[in-house]
Write a protein that holds these residues in place. Structure first.
Motif, mmCIF file in Angstrom:
data_model
loop_
_atom_site.group_PDB
_atom_site.id
_atom_site.type_symbol
_atom_site.label_atom_id
_atom_site.label_comp_id
_atom_site.label_asym_id
_atom_site.label_seq_id
_atom_site.Cartn_x
_atom_site.Cartn_y
_atom_site.Cartn_z
ATOM 1 N N ARG A 46 -4.528 -4.725 -29.244
ATOM 2 C CA ARG A 46 -4.361 -5.728 -28.176
ATOM 3 C C ARG A 46 -4.382 -5.068 -26.791
ATOM 4 N N ALA A 47 -3.700 -3.937 -26.661
ATOM 5 C CA ALA A 47 -3.625 -3.258 -25.359
ATOM 6 C C ALA A 47 -5.000 -2.738 -24.940
ATOM 7 N N LEU A 48 -5.788 -2.280 -25.901
ATOM 8 C CA LEU A 48 -7.145 -1.790 -25.597
ATOM 9 C C LEU A 48 -8.049 -2.956 -25.203
ATOM 10 N N TYR A 49 -7.927 -4.057 -25.936
ATOM 11 C CA TYR A 49 -8.682 -5.272 -25.595
ATOM 12 C C TYR A 49 -8.331 -5.727 -24.179
ATOM 13 N N GLN A 190 9.089 6.170 -30.167
ATOM 14 C CA GLN A 190 9.126 7.200 -29.136
ATOM 15 C C GLN A 190 8.027 8.191 -29.466
ATOM 16 N N VAL A 191 7.163 8.448 -28.493
ATOM 17 C CA VAL A 191 6.027 9.318 -28.777
ATOM 18 C C VAL A 191 5.889 10.448 -27.755
ATOM 19 N N THR A 192 5.293 11.527 -28.221
ATOM 20 C CA THR A 192 4.868 12.623 -27.353
ATOM 21 C C THR A 192 3.366 12.774 -27.588
ATOM 22 N N ILE A 193 2.589 12.819 -26.505
ATOM 23 C CA ILE A 193 1.134 12.912 -26.666
ATOM 24 C C ILE A 193 0.674 14.296 -26.242
ATOM 25 N N SER A 203 7.124 9.653 -23.917
ATOM 26 C CA SER A 203 7.682 8.322 -23.649
ATOM 27 C C SER A 203 9.183 8.295 -23.912
ATOM 28 N N ASP A 204 9.825 7.284 -23.372
ATOM 29 C CA ASP A 204 11.195 6.956 -23.766
ATOM 30 C C ASP A 204 11.118 6.184 -25.083
ATOM 31 N N ASP A 214 1.342 2.628 -22.772
ATOM 32 C CA ASP A 214 1.404 4.046 -22.364
ATOM 33 C C ASP A 214 0.281 4.856 -23.019
ATOM 34 N N ILE A 215 0.073 4.604 -24.296
ATOM 35 C CA ILE A 215 -0.974 5.343 -25.025
ATOM 36 C C ILE A 215 -2.349 5.021 -24.439
ATOM 37 N N VAL A 216 -2.591 3.741 -24.176
ATOM 38 C CA VAL A 216 -3.894 3.345 -23.620
ATOM 39 C C VAL A 216 -4.083 3.964 -22.233
ATOM 40 N N ASN A 217 -3.033 4.006 -21.425
ATOM 41 C CA ASN A 217 -3.145 4.645 -20.109
ATOM 42 C C ASN A 217 -3.452 6.132 -20.230
#
Ligand code: CTP
Ligand code: CA
Length: 227
Positions: A46-49, A190-193, A203-204, A214-217
Protein backbone atom coordinates in the motif's frame (compact mmCIF):
# COMPACT_ATOMS: atom_id res chain seq x y z
CA UNK A 1 -7.67 2.94 4.27
CA UNK A 2 -5.41 4.49 1.65
CA UNK A 3 -5.27 8.01 0.39
CA UNK A 4 -6.90 8.51 -3.01
CA UNK A 5 -4.34 11.20 -3.83
CA UNK A 6 -1.17 9.38 -4.85
CA UNK A 7 2.32 10.83 -4.88
CA UNK A 8 4.38 10.53 -8.07
CA UNK A 9 7.78 9.75 -6.54
CA UNK A 10 7.71 6.12 -7.72
CA UNK A 11 5.67 6.71 -10.87
CA UNK A 12 6.79 4.34 -13.64
CA UNK A 13 8.42 1.92 -11.19
CA UNK A 14 7.24 -1.69 -11.25
CA UNK A 15 7.50 -3.05 -7.75
CA UNK A 16 7.28 -6.68 -6.67
CA UNK A 17 6.40 -7.35 -3.03
CA UNK A 18 6.19 -10.73 -1.28
CA UNK A 19 4.21 -11.21 1.91
CA UNK A 20 2.92 -13.77 4.36
CA UNK A 21 4.00 -17.29 5.16
CA UNK A 22 4.17 -20.26 2.82
CA UNK A 23 2.49 -23.58 3.57
CA UNK A 24 4.35 -26.75 2.64
CA UNK A 25 2.02 -29.74 2.41
CA UNK A 26 2.70 -32.96 4.33
CA UNK A 27 -0.41 -34.80 3.20
CA UNK A 28 -3.88 -33.71 1.93
CA UNK A 29 -4.86 -32.27 5.33
CA UNK A 30 -1.58 -31.05 6.93
CA UNK A 31 1.19 -28.60 6.22
CA UNK A 32 4.31 -26.96 7.67
CA UNK A 33 3.81 -23.21 8.10
CA UNK A 34 4.68 -20.29 10.33
CA UNK A 35 3.02 -17.41 12.20
CA UNK A 36 3.69 -14.64 9.66
CA UNK A 37 0.57 -12.44 9.47
CA UNK A 38 1.46 -10.74 6.18
CA UNK A 39 0.79 -7.34 7.79
CA UNK A 40 4.19 -5.86 7.00
CA UNK A 41 4.11 -6.92 3.36
CA UNK A 42 0.57 -5.69 2.76
CA UNK A 43 1.39 -2.37 4.43
CA UNK A 44 4.47 -2.09 2.19
CA UNK A 45 2.42 -2.80 -0.94
CA UNK A 46 0.00 0.00 0.00
CA UNK A 47 2.78 2.45 0.91
CA UNK A 48 4.58 1.78 -2.40
CA UNK A 49 1.34 2.22 -4.34
CA UNK A 50 0.77 5.45 -2.46
CA UNK A 51 4.10 6.76 -3.80
CA UNK A 52 2.96 6.10 -7.37
CA UNK A 53 4.46 2.66 -8.04
CA UNK A 54 2.77 -0.13 -10.02
CA UNK A 55 2.64 -2.84 -7.37
CA UNK A 56 2.47 -6.62 -7.76
CA UNK A 57 1.96 -8.36 -4.43
CA UNK A 58 2.73 -12.08 -4.29
CA UNK A 59 1.34 -13.40 -1.05
CA UNK A 60 1.10 -16.66 0.82
CA UNK A 61 -2.02 -17.53 2.85
CA UNK A 62 -3.01 -14.63 5.14
CA UNK A 63 -6.18 -12.99 6.45
CA UNK A 64 -5.06 -9.61 5.07
CA UNK A 65 -6.74 -7.79 2.21
CA UNK A 66 -5.05 -5.12 0.21
CA UNK A 67 -8.08 -2.78 0.00
CA UNK A 68 -6.91 -1.32 -3.27
CA UNK A 69 -8.18 -2.43 -6.68
CA UNK A 70 -5.05 -1.10 -8.42
CA UNK A 71 -2.60 -3.37 -6.61
CA UNK A 72 -2.17 -6.64 -8.52
CA UNK A 73 -2.31 -9.59 -6.14
CA UNK A 74 -1.11 -13.13 -6.86
CA UNK A 75 -2.08 -15.68 -4.24
CA UNK A 76 0.29 -18.59 -3.72
CA UNK A 77 0.55 -21.35 -1.15
CA UNK A 78 3.98 -22.99 -1.32
CA UNK A 79 7.55 -21.66 -1.53
CA UNK A 80 7.80 -23.17 -5.00
CA UNK A 81 4.72 -21.26 -6.18
CA UNK A 82 6.08 -18.04 -4.67
CA UNK A 83 9.44 -18.64 -6.34
CA UNK A 84 7.82 -19.23 -9.74
CA UNK A 85 5.57 -16.17 -9.54
CA UNK A 86 8.52 -13.95 -8.54
CA UNK A 87 11.02 -15.24 -11.08
CA UNK A 88 8.41 -14.87 -13.84
CA UNK A 89 7.86 -11.23 -12.93
CA UNK A 90 11.41 -10.19 -12.10
CA UNK A 91 12.68 -9.15 -15.53
CA UNK A 92 9.80 -6.64 -15.57
CA UNK A 93 10.54 -5.42 -12.02
CA UNK A 94 12.46 -2.30 -11.01
CA UNK A 95 12.24 -2.81 -7.25
CA UNK A 96 11.62 -6.07 -5.37
CA UNK A 97 10.81 -6.07 -1.66
CA UNK A 98 10.75 -9.58 -0.25
CA UNK A 99 9.03 -9.57 3.13
CA UNK A 100 7.54 -13.07 2.98
CA UNK A 101 8.39 -15.59 5.67
CA UNK A 102 9.13 -18.33 3.16
CA UNK A 103 9.40 -21.83 4.63
CA UNK A 104 13.05 -22.91 4.53
CA UNK A 105 12.18 -26.61 4.27
CA UNK A 106 9.39 -28.69 2.79
CA UNK A 107 8.57 -32.39 3.14
CA UNK A 108 10.59 -34.37 0.58
CA UNK A 109 7.43 -36.19 -0.40
CA UNK A 110 3.77 -35.26 -0.05
CA UNK A 111 1.66 -38.26 0.98
CA UNK A 112 -1.25 -38.74 -1.39
CA UNK A 113 -3.50 -40.00 1.41
CA UNK A 114 -3.86 -38.74 4.96
CA UNK A 115 -1.00 -40.16 7.07
CA UNK A 116 -2.51 -42.50 9.66
CA UNK A 117 -1.43 -42.57 13.27
CA UNK A 118 0.44 -45.77 14.13
CA UNK A 119 1.95 -47.21 17.30
CA UNK A 120 5.41 -45.80 16.58
CA UNK A 121 6.85 -42.32 16.08
CA UNK A 122 6.75 -40.48 12.78
CA UNK A 123 9.72 -38.91 10.99
CA UNK A 124 9.47 -36.59 8.04
CA UNK A 125 12.32 -35.96 5.68
CA UNK A 126 12.61 -32.26 4.87
CA UNK A 127 14.42 -30.73 1.92
CA UNK A 128 15.38 -27.10 1.33
CA UNK A 129 13.03 -24.82 -0.58
CA UNK A 130 14.22 -22.39 -3.25
CA UNK A 131 15.47 -19.12 -1.78
CA UNK A 132 13.49 -16.47 -3.67
CA UNK A 133 15.67 -13.55 -2.53
CA UNK A 134 18.91 -15.33 -3.37
CA UNK A 135 17.57 -16.39 -6.77
CA UNK A 136 16.48 -12.84 -7.64
CA UNK A 137 19.87 -11.64 -6.38
CA UNK A 138 21.60 -13.85 -8.93
CA UNK A 139 19.26 -12.68 -11.71
CA UNK A 140 19.59 -8.99 -10.76
CA UNK A 141 20.66 -6.58 -13.50
CA UNK A 142 22.12 -3.08 -13.07
CA UNK A 143 19.31 -0.67 -12.20
CA UNK A 144 17.23 -3.23 -10.33
CA UNK A 145 16.91 -2.67 -6.59
CA UNK A 146 16.56 -5.73 -4.37
CA UNK A 147 15.35 -5.41 -0.77
CA UNK A 148 15.24 -8.30 1.66
CA UNK A 149 14.34 -8.82 5.28
CA UNK A 150 16.24 -10.62 8.01
CA UNK A 151 14.67 -12.10 11.09
CA UNK A 152 17.29 -12.71 13.75
CA UNK A 153 17.38 -13.53 17.45
CA UNK A 154 21.17 -13.30 17.96
CA UNK A 155 24.21 -11.60 16.34
CA UNK A 156 21.64 -9.53 14.48
CA UNK A 157 23.83 -7.07 12.59
CA UNK A 158 26.38 -9.66 11.62
CA UNK A 159 23.79 -12.16 10.36
CA UNK A 160 21.80 -9.45 8.56
CA UNK A 161 24.94 -8.26 6.80
CA UNK A 162 25.79 -11.83 5.82
CA UNK A 163 22.35 -12.14 4.20
CA UNK A 164 22.84 -8.86 2.32
CA UNK A 165 26.09 -10.13 0.83
CA UNK A 166 25.11 -13.77 0.27
CA UNK A 167 21.85 -12.86 -1.49
CA UNK A 168 23.20 -9.86 -3.46
CA UNK A 169 20.56 -7.54 -1.92
CA UNK A 170 20.89 -3.75 -1.91
CA UNK A 171 19.07 -3.24 1.38
CA UNK A 172 18.27 -5.57 4.27
CA UNK A 173 15.55 -4.73 6.74
CA UNK A 174 16.47 -6.26 10.06
CA UNK A 175 13.51 -7.31 12.17
CA UNK A 176 14.58 -7.71 15.72
CA UNK A 177 12.70 -10.23 17.81
CA UNK A 178 14.43 -8.99 20.97
CA UNK A 179 11.81 -6.31 21.47
CA UNK A 180 8.52 -7.78 22.67
CA UNK A 181 6.62 -5.05 20.79
CA UNK A 182 8.16 -6.00 17.46
CA UNK A 183 7.58 -8.75 14.98
CA UNK A 184 5.25 -11.66 14.38
CA UNK A 185 1.52 -11.45 14.90
CA UNK A 186 1.45 -7.97 16.41
CA UNK A 187 0.70 -4.57 14.91
CA UNK A 188 3.98 -2.90 15.85
CA UNK A 189 7.49 -3.47 14.66
CA UNK A 190 11.02 -2.09 14.97
CA UNK A 191 13.50 -2.25 12.14
CA UNK A 192 17.10 -1.41 11.32
CA UNK A 193 17.91 -1.00 7.63
CA UNK A 194 21.38 -1.68 6.29
CA UNK A 195 23.18 -1.50 3.00
CA UNK A 196 26.73 -2.57 2.12
CA UNK A 197 28.14 0.48 3.93
CA UNK A 198 26.25 -0.11 7.17
CA UNK A 199 23.15 1.19 8.94
CA UNK A 200 21.10 3.63 6.85
CA UNK A 201 17.98 3.83 9.01
CA UNK A 202 16.82 2.83 12.45
CA UNK A 203 13.15 3.06 13.44
CA UNK A 204 11.39 3.37 16.77
CA UNK A 205 8.82 0.77 17.77
CA UNK A 206 5.68 1.78 15.91
CA UNK A 207 2.71 0.64 13.84
CA UNK A 208 3.59 -1.50 10.83
CA UNK A 209 1.88 1.06 8.55
CA UNK A 210 4.32 3.71 9.84
CA UNK A 211 7.28 1.36 9.46
CA UNK A 212 6.20 0.67 5.88
CA UNK A 213 6.36 4.40 5.12
CA UNK A 214 9.86 4.60 6.65
CA UNK A 215 10.98 1.64 4.56
CA UNK A 216 9.57 3.15 1.36
CA UNK A 217 11.31 6.46 2.11
CA UNK A 218 14.60 4.60 2.60
CA UNK A 219 14.07 2.81 -0.72
CA UNK A 220 13.39 6.14 -2.45
CA UNK A 221 16.58 7.58 -0.92
CA UNK A 222 18.57 4.58 -2.12
CA UNK A 223 17.03 4.80 -5.58
CA UNK A 224 17.44 8.51 -6.23
CA UNK A 225 19.91 9.60 -3.57
CA UNK A 226 22.84 7.82 -5.17
CA UNK A 227 22.11 8.82 -8.76
N1 CTP B 1 13.71 -15.70 1.70
C1 CTP B 1 13.27 -16.10 0.46
N2 CTP B 1 13.12 -17.43 0.17
C2 CTP B 1 13.41 -18.36 1.11
C3 CTP B 1 13.85 -17.97 2.38
C4 CTP B 1 14.00 -16.62 2.65
O1 CTP B 1 13.00 -15.23 -0.39
N3 CTP B 1 13.25 -19.66 0.81
C5 CTP B 1 13.90 -14.27 1.95
C6 CTP B 1 12.95 -13.67 2.95
O2 CTP B 1 11.76 -13.20 2.30
C7 CTP B 1 13.76 -12.51 3.50
C8 CTP B 1 15.19 -13.05 3.44
O3 CTP B 1 15.18 -14.09 2.47
O4 CTP B 1 13.68 -11.37 2.67
C9 CTP B 1 15.76 -13.53 4.73
O5 CTP B 1 14.90 -14.49 5.30
P1 CTP B 1 15.33 -15.17 6.67
O6 CTP B 1 14.35 -16.26 7.00
O7 CTP B 1 15.62 -14.13 7.70
O8 CTP B 1 16.75 -15.81 6.29
P2 CTP B 1 17.20 -17.18 5.67
O9 CTP B 1 18.13 -16.85 4.55
O10 CTP B 1 16.04 -18.04 5.34
O11 CTP B 1 18.07 -17.81 6.82
P3 CTP B 1 17.63 -18.31 8.31
O12 CTP B 1 16.13 -18.49 8.32
O13 CTP B 1 18.38 -19.57 8.51
O14 CTP B 1 18.09 -17.20 9.24
CA1 CA C 1 14.35 -18.52 6.84
Amino acid sequence: TYNVFREKTLEGQNVLVTAGPTYEPIDPVRFIGNHSSGKMGFALARALYQQGAAVHLVTGPTSQSVNCAHIKVTHVTTAKEMYEACVKDFSNTNIAVLSAAVADYRPAEVATEKIKKTAGELSLQLVKTDDVLKSLGSLKQPGQLLVGFALETENEMEFANQKLVAKNADLIILNSLRNKNAGFGIDTNQVTILDKQGVVFESDVKQKEEIAIDIVNTIIQKLYGEA
